[in-house]
Design a protein around this motif. Structure first.
Motif, PDB file in Angstrom:
ATOM      1  N   ILE A 156       1.116  -0.900   0.157  1.00 26.73           N
ATOM      2  CA  ILE A 156       0.176   0.334   0.146  1.00 26.73           C
ATOM      3  C   ILE A 156       0.780   1.525  -0.143  1.00 26.73           C
ATOM      4  N   GLY A 157       0.437   1.786  -0.142  1.00 29.80           N
ATOM      5  CA  GLY A 157       1.647   3.518  -0.074  1.00 29.80           C
ATOM      6  C   GLY A 157       0.983   4.625  -1.606  1.00 29.80           C
ATOM      7  N   ASN A 158       1.451   5.753  -1.847  1.00 28.03           N
ATOM      8  CA  ASN A 158       1.913   6.476  -3.058  1.00 28.03           C
ATOM      9  C   ASN A 158       1.586   5.661  -3.948  1.00 28.03           C
ATOM     10  N   THR A 159       1.254   6.840  -4.845  1.00 32.74           N
ATOM     11  CA  THR A 159       0.963   7.134  -6.255  1.00 32.74           C
ATOM     12  C   THR A 159       1.437   7.762  -6.909  1.00 32.74           C
ATOM     13  N   THR A 160       1.933   8.285  -8.241  1.00 32.09           N
ATOM     14  CA  THR A 160       2.341   9.335  -8.608  1.00 32.09           C
ATOM     15  C   THR A 160       0.837   9.369 -10.004  1.00 32.09           C
ATOM     16  N   ASP A 161       0.397  10.913 -10.121  1.00 30.41           N
ATOM     17  CA  ASP A 161       0.057  11.258 -11.164  1.00 30.41           C
ATOM     18  C   ASP A 161       0.372  10.968 -12.207  1.00 30.41           C
ATOM     19  N   ALA A 182      -1.421   6.176 -14.926  1.00 29.87           N
ATOM     20  CA  ALA A 182      -2.547   6.421 -14.649  1.00 29.87           C
ATOM     21  C   ALA A 182      -3.073   5.051 -14.446  1.00 29.87           C
ATOM     22  N   LEU A 183      -4.171   4.881 -13.330  1.00 30.02           N
ATOM     23  CA  LEU A 183      -4.305   2.854 -12.763  1.00 30.02           C
ATOM     24  C   LEU A 183      -5.351   2.516 -13.220  1.00 30.02           C
ATOM     25  N   PRO A 184      -5.609   2.120 -13.284  1.00 32.87           N
ATOM     26  CA  PRO A 184      -6.670   1.225 -13.415  1.00 32.87           C
ATOM     27  C   PRO A 184      -8.116   1.515 -12.010  1.00 32.87           C
ATOM     28  N   SER A 185      -7.499   1.178 -11.439  1.00 27.44           N
ATOM     29  CA  SER A 185      -8.066   0.932 -10.094  1.00 27.44           C
ATOM     30  C   SER A 185      -8.378   2.202  -9.201  1.00 27.44           C
ATOM     31  N   SER A 186      -8.666   2.967  -8.231  1.00 29.52           N
ATOM     32  CA  SER A 186      -8.306   4.122  -7.619  1.00 29.52           C
ATOM     33  C   SER A 186      -7.633   3.014  -6.500  1.00 29.52           C
ATOM     34  N   VAL A 187      -6.756   4.444  -5.977  1.00 31.15           N
ATOM     35  CA  VAL A 187      -6.017   3.514  -4.968  1.00 31.15           C
ATOM     36  C   VAL A 187      -6.931   3.165  -2.856  1.00 31.15           C
ATOM     37  N   ASP A 188      -7.936   3.537  -4.009  1.00 29.66           N
ATOM     38  CA  ASP A 188      -8.922   2.978  -2.112  1.00 29.66           C
ATOM     39  C   ASP A 188      -9.040   1.557  -2.700  1.00 29.66           C
ATOM     40  N   PHE A 189      -8.800   1.294  -3.627  1.00 27.55           N
ATOM     41  CA  PHE A 189      -9.448  -0.266  -4.159  1.00 27.55           C
ATOM     42  C   PHE A 189      -8.669  -1.124  -3.264  1.00 27.55           C
ATOM     43  N   TYR A 190      -6.909  -0.902  -3.364  1.00 29.91           N
ATOM     44  CA  TYR A 190      -5.944  -1.644  -3.041  1.00 29.91           C
ATOM     45  C   TYR A 190      -5.878  -0.770  -1.358  1.00 29.91           C
ATOM     46  N   HIS A 191      -6.425  -0.026  -0.878  1.00 33.00           N
ATOM     47  CA  HIS A 191      -5.806  -0.092   0.082  1.00 33.00           C
ATOM     48  C   HIS A 191      -7.649  -0.160   1.876  1.00 33.00           C
ATOM     49  N   ALA A 192      -8.075  -0.843   0.957  1.00 35.15           N
ATOM     50  CA  ALA A 192      -9.765  -0.665   1.252  1.00 35.15           C
ATOM     51  C   ALA A 192      -9.545  -1.714   2.074  1.00 35.15           C
ATOM     52  N   HIS A 193      -8.764  -3.434   2.620  1.00 34.58           N
ATOM     53  CA  HIS A 193      -8.844  -3.708   3.484  1.00 34.58           C
ATOM     54  C   HIS A 193      -7.733  -3.505   4.470  1.00 34.58           C
ATOM     55  N   PHE A 194      -7.617  -2.568   4.680  1.00 32.13           N
ATOM     56  CA  PHE A 194      -6.228  -2.030   5.398  1.00 32.13           C
ATOM     57  C   PHE A 194      -6.182  -0.673   5.891  1.00 32.13           C
ATOM     58  N   PRO A 195      -7.072  -0.747   6.701  1.00 35.99           N
ATOM     59  CA  PRO A 195      -7.298   1.362   7.155  1.00 35.99           C
ATOM     60  C   PRO A 195      -6.376   1.093   8.892  1.00 35.99           C
ATOM     61  N   LYS A 196      -5.762   0.512   9.847  1.00 34.39           N
ATOM     62  CA  LYS A 196      -4.706   0.833  10.420  1.00 34.39           C
ATOM     63  C   LYS A 196      -3.947   0.404   9.732  1.00 34.39           C
ATOM     64  N   ALA A 197      -3.481  -0.226   8.761  1.00 31.46           N
ATOM     65  CA  ALA A 197      -2.156   0.008   8.475  1.00 31.46           C
ATOM     66  C   ALA A 197      -1.860   0.941   7.480  1.00 31.46           C
ATOM     67  N   LEU A 198      -2.481   1.535   7.152  1.00 33.10           N
ATOM     68  CA  LEU A 198      -2.732   2.835   6.055  1.00 33.10           C
ATOM     69  C   LEU A 198      -2.677   3.655   7.606  1.00 33.10           C
ATOM     70  N   GLU A 199      -3.545   3.728   7.752  1.00 33.94           N
ATOM     71  CA  GLU A 199      -2.277   5.178   9.381  1.00 33.94           C
ATOM     72  C   GLU A 199      -0.739   4.592  10.466  1.00 33.94           C
ATOM     73  N   LEU A 200      -0.999   3.773   9.685  1.00 37.97           N
ATOM     74  CA  LEU A 200       0.776   3.309  10.690  1.00 37.97           C
ATOM     75  C   LEU A 200       1.362   3.954   9.611  1.00 37.97           C
ATOM     76  N   PHE A 201       0.958   3.634   8.080  1.00 38.66           N
ATOM     77  CA  PHE A 201       1.855   4.152   7.316  1.00 38.66           C
ATOM     78  C   PHE A 201       2.216   6.194   7.193  1.00 38.66           C
ATOM     79  N   HIS A 202       0.763   6.283   7.987  1.00 38.96           N
ATOM     80  CA  HIS A 202       1.682   8.057   7.893  1.00 38.96           C
ATOM     81  C   HIS A 202       2.338   8.141   9.230  1.00 38.96           C
TER      82      HIS A 202
END
Length: 303
Positions: A102-107, A110-130
């Motif tokens: 999970i993590g940051n992407t660059t504009d 192009a992504l075929p899906s939104s970044v949220d698609f890849y992060h959906a199962h990992f809200p706590k991990a994403l918080e830890l990432f920050h």
């Protein structure tokens, strides 16, 4: 012996004086070893624990469900890397682990899906990432101070940084599942990042000291393990040492959380003029964090 460094609390609140104190604490270690434990980082232990819970849940899903999040060049390598998907850097086989990014992407890509698609199962991990992003910024500023560059030297390369969090799962049966004939689950390598911050729920990580000896990294409750990576070594012309590392053949199931601090897409990393000269010529070739990095990922992930 593993070096240990006490930090002045959460890196989001560090002052210039705090960064200078961290630089004094890690400077010699960065030059001689390139790895160390950090304590008193103030990242909540419950958050780390909950990130492991999310990982455990995801990796128990059926393979068909996990494969919906397949990591490809089109996903900017976010998502799932199945068992044996990653080719070894040192032998003809594949790595004996499952991974998720999970993590940051660059504009710019192009992504075929939104970044949220890849992060959906990992809200706590994403918080830890920050939280880990703040810590990475602080340690990098301290590295810059030790090199005589000024604490804000690297910020110009971090406007839209491609930081990533790896969620890695090693199962005791994985080596036999992929037909591995080597004595480790992840091949020796140096990360293509500025620095890496890691937590593991079981021992397994090993780092190579400057004398060539492989050292087992223990689990230290409440501490995080930091090792410098390719880009800091390349920018500093080797004054700061990148730490080669690997994962030994695990005896029981193991998970690790691996945060990689990276600059913007397309930054050219080369030895700095201020750190080179007639007596210290550049010893590393330039590397572009855009196409050169993508080429490296293509080589290990295929497809």
């Amino acid at each position: 012996m593993m070096p240990h460094v006490q930090l002045p609390g959460h890196a989001a609140g560090w002052t210039s004086k705090d960064r200078a104190a961290v630089a004094a604490g890690i400077g010699d270690v960065c030059r001689r070893k390139g790895f160390f434990f950090v304590h008193n980082h103030a990242i909540p232990t419950d958050l780390v624990r909950n990130a492991y819970v999310e990982m455990q849940w995801f990796y128990q899903l059926p393979l068909a469900e996990k494969n919906k999040y397949d990591a490809t060049e089109q996903s900017q390598f976010l998502g799932y890397r199945g068992l044996g998907r990653e080719r070894s850097r040192t032998h003809s086989g594949t790595e004996a682990c499952e991974q998720y990014r999970i993590g940051n992407t660059t504009d710019e890509l192009a992504l075929p899906s939104s970044v949220d698609f890849y992060h959906a199962h990992f809200p706590k991990a994403l918080e830890l990432f920050h939280h880990l992003t703040h810590l990475g910024d602080g340690i990098l500023a301290a590295c810059a101070l030790d090199l005589g560059l000024g604490e804000n030297f690297f910020t110009g390369y971090l406007d839209s940084p491609l930081h990533r969090l790896g969620l890695n799962y090693y199962v005791a049966s994985h080596p036999s599942d992929v037909g591995s004939t080597v004595g480790y689950a992840m091949s020796p390598h140096i990360d293509l990042s500025l620095l890496t911050i890691l937590d593991q729920d079981e021992p397994g990580l090993e780092v190579r000291d400057s004398d060539g000896e492989w050292l087992e990294v223990p689990t230290v409750p409440g501490a995080l393990f930091v090792f410098l990576a390719d880009y800091v070594q390349r920018w500093s012309n080797g004054l700061h040492r990148a730490a080669p590392h690997r994962v030994s053949a695990v005896r029981r199931d193991r998970m690790s959380i691996q945060y990689k601090h990276r600059p913007d897409y397309g930054v050219v990393v080369r030895p700095l003029d201020t750190l080179t000269g007639p007596a210290d010529p550049p010893t590393y070739a330039p590397l572009n964090t855009g196409p050169d990095y993508v080429t490296a990922l293509r080589s290990i992930l295929g497809r």
